[in-house]
Write a protein that holds these residues in place. Structure first.
Motif, mmCIF file in Angstrom:
data_model
loop_
_atom_site.group_PDB
_atom_site.id
_atom_site.type_symbol
_atom_site.label_atom_id
_atom_site.label_comp_id
_atom_site.label_asym_id
_atom_site.label_seq_id
_atom_site.Cartn_x
_atom_site.Cartn_y
_atom_site.Cartn_z
ATOM 1 N N ARG A 38 66.590 74.611 -47.680
ATOM 2 C CA ARG A 38 66.182 75.010 -46.342
ATOM 3 C C ARG A 38 67.254 74.601 -45.346
ATOM 4 O O ARG A 38 68.008 73.655 -45.563
ATOM 5 C CB ARG A 38 64.838 74.391 -45.971
ATOM 6 N N VAL A 48 65.419 71.183 -51.383
ATOM 7 C CA VAL A 48 63.989 70.913 -51.271
ATOM 8 C C VAL A 48 63.395 70.616 -52.651
ATOM 9 O O VAL A 48 62.682 69.633 -52.832
ATOM 10 C CB VAL A 48 63.260 72.106 -50.637
ATOM 11 N N SER A 63 61.332 63.916 -48.941
ATOM 12 C CA SER A 63 60.571 64.356 -47.767
ATOM 13 C C SER A 63 59.426 65.305 -48.100
ATOM 14 O O SER A 63 58.536 65.505 -47.268
ATOM 15 C CB SER A 63 61.511 65.023 -46.758
ATOM 16 N N VAL A 64 59.443 65.890 -49.300
ATOM 17 C CA VAL A 64 58.392 66.856 -49.647
ATOM 18 C C VAL A 64 57.559 66.435 -50.851
ATOM 19 O O VAL A 64 56.597 67.127 -51.203
ATOM 20 C CB VAL A 64 58.990 68.268 -49.900
ATOM 21 N N PHE A 68 54.770 69.478 -51.723
ATOM 22 C CA PHE A 68 55.286 70.748 -52.243
ATOM 23 C C PHE A 68 55.235 70.713 -53.767
ATOM 24 O O PHE A 68 55.442 69.673 -54.400
ATOM 25 C CB PHE A 68 56.738 70.967 -51.821
ATOM 26 N N MET A 83 53.644 75.036 -50.619
ATOM 27 C CA MET A 83 53.892 74.043 -49.577
ATOM 28 C C MET A 83 52.575 73.728 -48.873
ATOM 29 O O MET A 83 51.990 74.608 -48.238
ATOM 30 C CB MET A 83 54.921 74.574 -48.575
ATOM 31 N N LEU A 86 51.917 71.088 -44.280
ATOM 32 C CA LEU A 86 53.184 71.367 -43.611
ATOM 33 C C LEU A 86 53.287 70.619 -42.288
ATOM 34 O O LEU A 86 52.296 70.434 -41.565
ATOM 35 C CB LEU A 86 53.333 72.869 -43.397
ATOM 36 N N LYS A 87 54.502 70.196 -41.999
ATOM 37 C CA LYS A 87 54.805 69.454 -40.783
ATOM 38 C C LYS A 87 55.799 70.248 -39.947
ATOM 39 O O LYS A 87 56.557 71.070 -40.490
ATOM 40 C CB LYS A 87 55.414 68.105 -41.149
ATOM 41 N N GLU A 89 58.572 69.361 -38.948
ATOM 42 C CA GLU A 89 59.926 69.127 -39.472
ATOM 43 C C GLU A 89 60.232 69.936 -40.724
ATOM 44 O O GLU A 89 61.372 69.954 -41.190
ATOM 45 C CB GLU A 89 60.165 67.636 -39.734
ATOM 46 N N ASP A 90 59.238 70.616 -41.285
ATOM 47 C CA ASP A 90 59.482 71.520 -42.412
ATOM 48 C C ASP A 90 59.966 72.886 -41.946
ATOM 49 O O ASP A 90 60.363 73.710 -42.774
ATOM 50 C CB ASP A 90 58.199 71.713 -43.231
ATOM 51 N N TYR A 94 64.138 79.138 -45.440
ATOM 52 C CA TYR A 94 64.121 78.686 -46.829
ATOM 53 C C TYR A 94 64.834 79.711 -47.712
ATOM 54 O O TYR A 94 64.615 80.921 -47.587
ATOM 55 C CB TYR A 94 62.688 78.502 -47.308
#
Length: 130
Positions: A38, A48, A63-64, A68, A83, A86-87, A89-90, A94
Motif C-alpha cells: 500500500r 502489507v 501494523s495489520v 488482515f 481487512m 479498518l483504521k 491509517e490504513d 493498495y
C-alpha cells in the motif's frame, strides 16, 4: 504474460471491513509469491502481507497483524486480502504484486521490500473515514 488485477477497494467507516481481490492471469499461483502493498500520499510503498500458495506460508506487517488475513483460491487463481477493523491509517492505494515464491517464506522475517517484486497490478483505493 504475468498479469494482476486488483479490485475491491472503496470507502468504509473506521472499524469496518473490505475484501480486496488480486486476480492473476498468465501464471499459476503455486509458482509465485503474491504480495499486497500500500502507498499513502507522500509515503513510500510498504508491504502489507504476502502468501506463497505452494507452501501456504503467509506473512504480515506488524501494523495489520490480527486484523488482515491473506488467502488464495487456486481454482480461481485469485488472492484475497480480508481487512477488518479498518483504521484511518490504513487508507492508501493498495497494490498486489508477484515474484519468486522464496520472497514469501521463512527466509524473510519481515516482508520483502516492494523493489523485489517485478510484476504489479494497478492499484485499488481504500478510503477509511473516521
Amino acid at each position: 504474460e504475468v498479469q494482476l488485477q486488483a479490485s475491491g477497494g472503496g470507502l468504509v467507516q473506521a472499524g469496518g471491513s473490505l475484501r480486496l481481490s488480486c486476480a492473476a492471469s498468465g501464471f499459476t499461483l503455486d509458482d509465485y509469491a503474491i504480495g499486497w502493498f500500500r502507498q499513502a500520499p507522500g509515503k513510500e510503498r510498504e508491504g502489507v502481507s504476502c502468501i506463497s500458495s505452494r507452501t501456504g506460508y503467509t506473512n504480515y506487517a506488524d501494523s495489520v497483524k490480527g486484523r488482515f488475513t491473506i488467502s488464495s483460491d487456486n481454482a480461481e487463481n485469485t488472492v484475497y486480502l480480508q481487512m477488518n477493523s479498518l483504521k484511518p491509517e490504513d487508507m492508501a492505494v493498495y497494490y498486489c504484486a508477484a515474484d519468486n515464491p522464496r520472497l514469501c517464506s521463512s527466509n524473510y522475517y519481515t516482508l520483502p521490500r516492494a523493489g523485489f517484486f517485478g510484476s504489479w497490478g494497478q492499484g485499488t483505493q481504500v478510503t477509511v473515514s473516521s
